[in-house]
Scaffold this motif. Structure first.
Motif, PDB file in Angstrom:
ATOM      1  N   CYS A  32       0.832  -1.206   0.000  1.00  0.00           N
ATOM      2  CA  CYS A  32       0.000   0.000   0.000  1.00  0.00           C
ATOM      3  C   CYS A  32       0.862   1.249   0.000  1.00  0.00           C
ATOM      4  CB  CYS A  32      -0.932  -0.003   1.204  1.00  0.00           C
ATOM      5  SG  CYS A  32      -2.102  -1.359   1.143  1.00  0.00           S
ATOM      6  N   SER A  33       1.936   1.232   0.789  1.00  0.00           N
ATOM      7  CA  SER A  33       2.748   2.451   0.806  1.00  0.00           C
ATOM      8  C   SER A  33       3.514   2.613  -0.495  1.00  0.00           C
ATOM      9  CB  SER A  33       3.702   2.458   2.000  1.00  0.00           C
ATOM     10  OG  SER A  33       4.517   1.330   1.955  1.00  0.00           O
ATOM     11  N   GLU A  34       3.854   1.488  -1.138  1.00  0.00           N
ATOM     12  CA  GLU A  34       4.513   1.592  -2.437  1.00  0.00           C
ATOM     13  C   GLU A  34       3.561   2.170  -3.464  1.00  0.00           C
ATOM     14  OE1 GLU A  34       7.772  -1.972  -2.293  1.00  0.00           O
ATOM     15  OE2 GLU A  34       6.153  -2.093  -3.766  1.00  0.00           O
ATOM     16  N   ALA A  35       2.287   1.786  -3.356  1.00  0.00           N
ATOM     17  CA  ALA A  35       1.294   2.274  -4.314  1.00  0.00           C
ATOM     18  C   ALA A  35       1.248   3.788  -4.321  1.00  0.00           C
ATOM     19  CB  ALA A  35      -0.085   1.720  -3.982  1.00  0.00           C
ATOM     20  N   VAL A  36       1.495   4.356  -3.161  1.00  0.00           N
ATOM     21  CA  VAL A  36       1.433   5.809  -3.091  1.00  0.00           C
ATOM     22  C   VAL A  36       2.779   6.446  -3.402  1.00  0.00           C
ATOM     23  CG1 VAL A  36       0.837   7.742  -1.641  1.00  0.00           C
ATOM     24  CG2 VAL A  36      -0.350   5.605  -1.361  1.00  0.00           C
TER      25      VAL A  36
END
Lengths: 362, 221
Positions: free
Chosen positions: A144-148
């Motif tokens: 999820c943090s990579e997605a952002v």
């Protein structure tokens, strides 16, 4: 099928003696077509050149939105992906996935918002929505943090992504780039060179190093197509800018193979761009019979063959394109050639209209 | 029985049936899974719609090799940027150059064949011959013939010049003698792709075309 919009790029481009793309033996890549050997620049080599140019094409500030209302925006996208999820649940999922990504949300008079203005791009929102739509409980914090964090928005939507360990992260490419092949037969040549040792003693006439560099020169037919309908699903309002950037990069870029030795960074001799509502059309067939070697060179004859083939395809098999532009030479039904800037601006406007119409209909 | 005939030609094309990761081989002619995938893309069928894909895979499949391809090895490097240390690795991907095929799909439901033909002329996704970098050249559909597969494949003229002994590879029933190839698609789901075997028969048909004259002065223009 009714909503097909395909953007085709046809480019005739000459490169002087060079080795733009070579194989493991150091030879320029080739392919046999119409029974004769052609020069070839691989699809992957030119796609990389385009991707490298994207860093200049897309300054981050131009894309995405700056807002506190990300929860609602993501919830909308979750429901678009999986319409079984009700609004309340979608908002809950959006909140959870944002928190997993490290973005805190709070209740502001009944509305869930982020504490401060957050800058997020269309495809980052789509990526979070995808992760949320298929999980219900365990959100992988790292994913999820990579997605952002990543902003691969445009190049992933255009060129696709395949992650073997996690196929849910796969994206299908909206752009398709063919291997570029020469319009004529080509024979690779050898440059035998010596390198002199500046500090060699006077009585030593030998060279410090001997070697050969293999090269060829060619007039290439380059083809790419972009599935605008598919791209718009992933990029939404960023589609027009993405397409403009892709067009500019496709037309102006050059892979860097042996660049310092040959300085082969040329620009196309002719560019023909069409928007079609049925299917993409690769015009390599124009050169199946190779352009013969004459005193006139290859460029003019190649452009003529492309023009004749386009007209033949439109008469025999397909209809005329919805819109056509040409740089350098009149091709198809184009009445006046334009400059690159005019083409790019016209293209951006057309795609913006197409995407807006599609959104209204959806 | 009716048969839809499709013309598959491009400067390069590749039909993988048995390799993944670093060495990607190609068969000598289009695979059934590759062509079913191409039709699925044309019709807008997604990878996880197993039932719709099964309908296409249940059609009888045959290939006529109008022009054999020459094998090309593309030296293709790639980079894995996921870890801290960027890793560059080498793959060898094989293609068929300068090949021309006519593919036939035979079924009793003519309406389905008509839908497929329509989709080929206005595909939902851009089509390619085995790999994305291989868009097809020319019109794909050669029409629907109201006869079984072998007849249809013999009816349409050879799409390449100067060829006369033509190789054909067709699906056969399991009680006949034939070789097997593992390119019958069961699922295209990226989480779990599955293929099973189909039985094929290969034969050479003489089309009695006159070979073209060789012109030694041609290259001098």
């Amino acid at each position: 099928m009714k909503n097909n919009v395909y953007l085709d790029f046809h480019v005739i481009q000459t490169v002087p003696p060079s080795c733009v793309n070579r194989d493991d033996t150091g030879s320029p890549k080739t392919a046999i077509y119409g029974g004769v050997t052609r020069a070839r620049v691989s699809s992957q080599a030119w796609k990389r050149a385009i991707r490298l140019m994207f860093k200049d094409e897309f300054p981050n500030e131009n894309l995405g939105v700056r807002t506190k209302k990300i929860v609602d925006l993501i919830a909308q996208r979750i429901r678009k992906i999986n319409s079984d999820i009700v609004e309340k649940d979608a908002v809950g999922l959006a909140q959870k996935v944002l928190e997993a990504a490290g973005i805190k949300t709070k209740d502001n008079k009944g509305k869930i918002e982020t504490g401060a203005l957050f800058f997020i791009s269309e495809s980052q929102m789509t990526e979070l929505a995808r992760l949320a739509a298929f999980e219900t409980e365990n959100f992988d914090k790292k994913k999820c943090s990579e997605a952002v964090k990543e902003n691969p928005a445009i190049d992933i939507a255009l060129f696709g992504r395949m992650v073997a360990d996690d196929p849910s992260l796969n994206y299908d490419a909206a752009a398709q780039v063919a291997h570029a092949i020469s319009t004529h037969a080509v024979h690779n040549e050898y440059d035998y060179f010596t390198a002199v040792d500046d500090c060699a003693p006077e009585d030593n006439a030998g060279a410090g190093h001997l070697g050969t560099v293999e090269y060829n020169s060619s007039t290439l037919y380059r083809y790419a197509t972009v599935n605008i309908t598919e791209l718009a699903k992933n990029l939404g309002s960023d589609t027009a800018i993405a397409v403009k950037g892709f067009a500019d990069a496709f037309i102006r870029s050059m892979p860097t193979g042996k660049q310092n030795t040959f300085a082969n960074r040329t620009l196309p001799d002719a560019v023909y761009v069409t928007i079609r509502k049925d299917q993409p059309i690769n015009m390599a067939g124009a050169f199946e019979k190779p352009v013969p070697t004459t005193k006139e060179g290859f460029v003019d004859k190649s452009i003529e063959k492309l023009n004749d083939y386009a007209k033949k395809m439109y008469a025999d098999f397909f209809s005329e394109p919805e819109i056509e532009w040409a740089i350098g030479s009149k091709i198809g039904k184009v009445e006046e050639t334009v400059s690159l800037n005019t083409l790019l601006e016209g293209l951006e406007k057309e795609i913006r209209d197409v995407v807006a119409t599609a959104e209204v209909e959806a | 029985m009716s048969t839809l005939l499709i013309h598959l030609a491009a400067p390069i094309q590749s039909w993988g049936i048995d390799s993944k990761f670093d060495t990607r081989r190609t068969a000598r002619e289009p695979s059934k899974s590759g062509v079913v995938g191409l039709l699925s893309a044309a019709m807008g069928i997604k990878r996880n719609e197993d039932e719709k894909i099964a309908t296409l895979a249940s059609l009888r499949f045959g290939v006529r090799v109008d022009k054999e391809g020459t094998l090309m090895r593309d030296f293709h490097t790639a980079r894995d940027t996921r870890k801290k240390q960027v890793v560059s690795y080498v793959t060898n991907r094989y293609y068929l150059m300068d090949a021309v095929f006519v593919v036939g799909l035979e079924g009793s439901d003519k309406k389905l064949l008509e839908q497929m033909e329509k989709a080929l002329n206005a595909p939902a996704f851009p089509l390619y011959l085995g790999r994305r970098s291989c868009p097809p050249v020319g019109k794909l559909s050669l029409g629907i013939y109201d006869c079984p597969l072998e007849e249809a494949l013999k009816a349409v003229p050879i799409q390449a010049e100067g060829q006369h002994d033509i190789r054909m590879v067709v699906d056969t029933d399991t009680d006949e003698i034939g070789s097997i190839v593992k390119d019958m698609p069961v699922s295209f789901n990226p989480e779990n792709r599955q293929y099973t075997f189909r039985q094929i028969r290969e034969e050479i048909i003489n089309f009695n075309c006159r070979p073209t004259e060789h012109d030694p002065m041609e290259e001098l223009g």
